[in-house]
Design an enzyme around this catalytic site. Structure first.
Site, PDB file in Angstrom:
ATOM      1  CG  ASN A   9      -1.744   1.222   1.379  1.00 22.82           C
ATOM      2  OD1 ASN A   9      -1.803   2.047   0.467  1.00 22.82           O
ATOM      3  ND2 ASN A   9      -2.416   1.364   2.516  1.00 22.82           N
ATOM      4  CE  LYS A  11      -0.054   3.126   4.772  1.00 23.08           C
ATOM      5  NZ  LYS A  11       0.132   3.183   6.216  1.00 23.08           N
ATOM      6  CG  HIS A  94      -5.523   1.842   5.395  1.00 22.07           C
ATOM      7  ND1 HIS A  94      -5.075   2.769   6.297  1.00 22.07           N
ATOM      8  CD2 HIS A  94      -4.512   0.957   5.225  1.00 22.07           C
ATOM      9  CE1 HIS A  94      -3.831   2.449   6.641  1.00 22.07           C
ATOM     10  NE2 HIS A  94      -3.461   1.372   6.001  1.00 22.07           N
ATOM     11  CD  GLU A 166      -3.077  -2.537   7.308  1.00 24.54           C
ATOM     12  OE1 GLU A 166      -2.011  -2.774   6.747  1.00 24.54           O
ATOM     13  OE2 GLU A 166      -3.703  -1.466   7.139  1.00 24.54           O
ATOM     14  N   GLY A 172       2.954   2.216  10.856  1.00 23.33           N
ATOM     15  CA  GLY A 172       3.896   3.320  10.686  1.00 23.33           C
ATOM     16  C   GLY A 172       4.591   3.727  11.976  1.00 23.33           C
ATOM     17  CB  SER A 212       5.762  -1.830  11.973  1.00 19.93           C
ATOM     18  OG  SER A 212       5.332  -0.497  12.235  1.00 19.93           O
TER      19      SER A 212
HETATM   20  P1  13P Z   1       3.430   0.314   7.672  1.00 18.87           P
HETATM   21  O1  13P Z   1       3.953  -0.970   7.059  1.00 18.87           O
HETATM   22  O2  13P Z   1       4.153   1.534   7.192  1.00 18.87           O
HETATM   23  O3  13P Z   1       3.327   0.211   9.157  1.00 18.87           O
HETATM   24  O4  13P Z   1       1.918   0.488   7.127  1.00 18.87           O
HETATM   25  C1  13P Z   1       1.043  -0.571   7.195  1.00 18.87           C
HETATM   26  C2  13P Z   1      -0.179  -0.194   6.450  1.00 18.87           C
HETATM   27  O5  13P Z   1      -0.912   0.683   6.858  1.00 18.87           O
HETATM   28  C3  13P Z   1      -0.467  -0.904   5.191  1.00 18.87           C
HETATM   29  O6  13P Z   1      -1.753  -0.623   4.737  1.00 18.87           O
END
Ligand code: 13P
Length: 249
Positions: A9, A11, A94, A166, A172, A212
């Protein structure tokens, strides 16, 4: 049959040139065996991503769409539009969309139904916040999110659904849920699906973990019996890291 999936993803990252460069770098890694790969670039780069991944085993997903087919919804994208450019996979629910764009369970139920109508794969995200875990209500929160958006679909529609657990506190932050915490939640989720839709549906649905995931922790998390891959944020922006995570699945 249950499949292993690693999805990136992206983003709101990567402009046109960066999108091209990252896809080329991924393509140069060669074929992926035993795992399906998705990338989800920002909407303006979807056409480019679809073209650049033609004849590869990388599939392109979108990050959001509206539940209406068309109309006065400034800034939104419809399933028809995605379909018309060759995108038939979508990330829905999400936590960033829920938190910053007020996406509700009721919206998500409609979005899921629309995606299914269009034969689109849905990578459905859900997960508890830190407070929920501290208060030991994380199972209830996850159950509520899944029931609200997914329990009105038909058992046969589960072929379109990929689940992505998640936990918000792990996104993050560099803080990952432990492999044991992930397995515990994934087993709970699979049992929930079995109770409502039967064992065949539950056994066949892929449940990804996101939050993460890095090359250093991917293998241990993915080795758990109810973990079928990952939804990757930050580490998916680097071809070497993403590839290492793909190889861990
Ligand atoms: P990170 O891997 O940066 O923690 O993000 C996970 C995420 O939100 C994937 O959709």
């Amino acid at each position: 049959m249950r499949v292993k999936i690693v999805a990136g993803n992206w983003k709101m990252n990567n402009d046109k040139e960066e999108t091209e460069a990252l896809i080329e770098a991924l393509k140069s890694k060669g074929k992926f065996t035993g795992v399906q790969v998705r990338i989800a670039p920002t909407s303006v780069n979807l056409v480019q991503a679809v073209n650049a991944t033609k004849d590869t085993d990388i599939k392109v997903s979108a990050q959001n769409m509206h539940y209406s087919s068309s109309g006065a919804f400034t800034g939104e994208i419809s399933a028809n539009m995605l379909e018309s450019i060759g995108v038939n996979s979508i990330i829905l629910g999400h936590s960033e969309r829920r938190a910053y764009f007020n996406e509700t369970d009721a919206d998500l139920e409609k979005k899921v139904a629309k995606a299914i109508q269009h034969d689109m794969e849905v990578i459905f995200c859900f997960g508890e916040e830190l407070n929920d875990r501290k208060e030991n209500t994380h199972f209830d929160v996850v159950e509520k999110q899944l029931k609200a958006a997914l329990f009105s679909i038909q058992p046969s529609d589960w072929k379109y659904i990929v689940l992505a657990y998640e936990p918000v506190w792990a996104i993050g932050t560099g803080e990952t849920a432990s492999p044991e915490q992930v397995q515990e939640m994934h087993a709970f989720i699979r049992q929930l699906i079995e109770n409502q839709f039967g064992k065949i549906v539950a056994d066949n649905v892929s449940i990804l973990y996101g939050g993460s995931v890095k090359p250093a922790n991917a293998q241990e998390i993915f080795s758990k019996p109810d973990v079928d891959g990952g939804l990757i944020g930050g580490a998916a922006l680097n071809a070497d890291d993403f590839f290492a995570i793909i190889q861990s699945a």
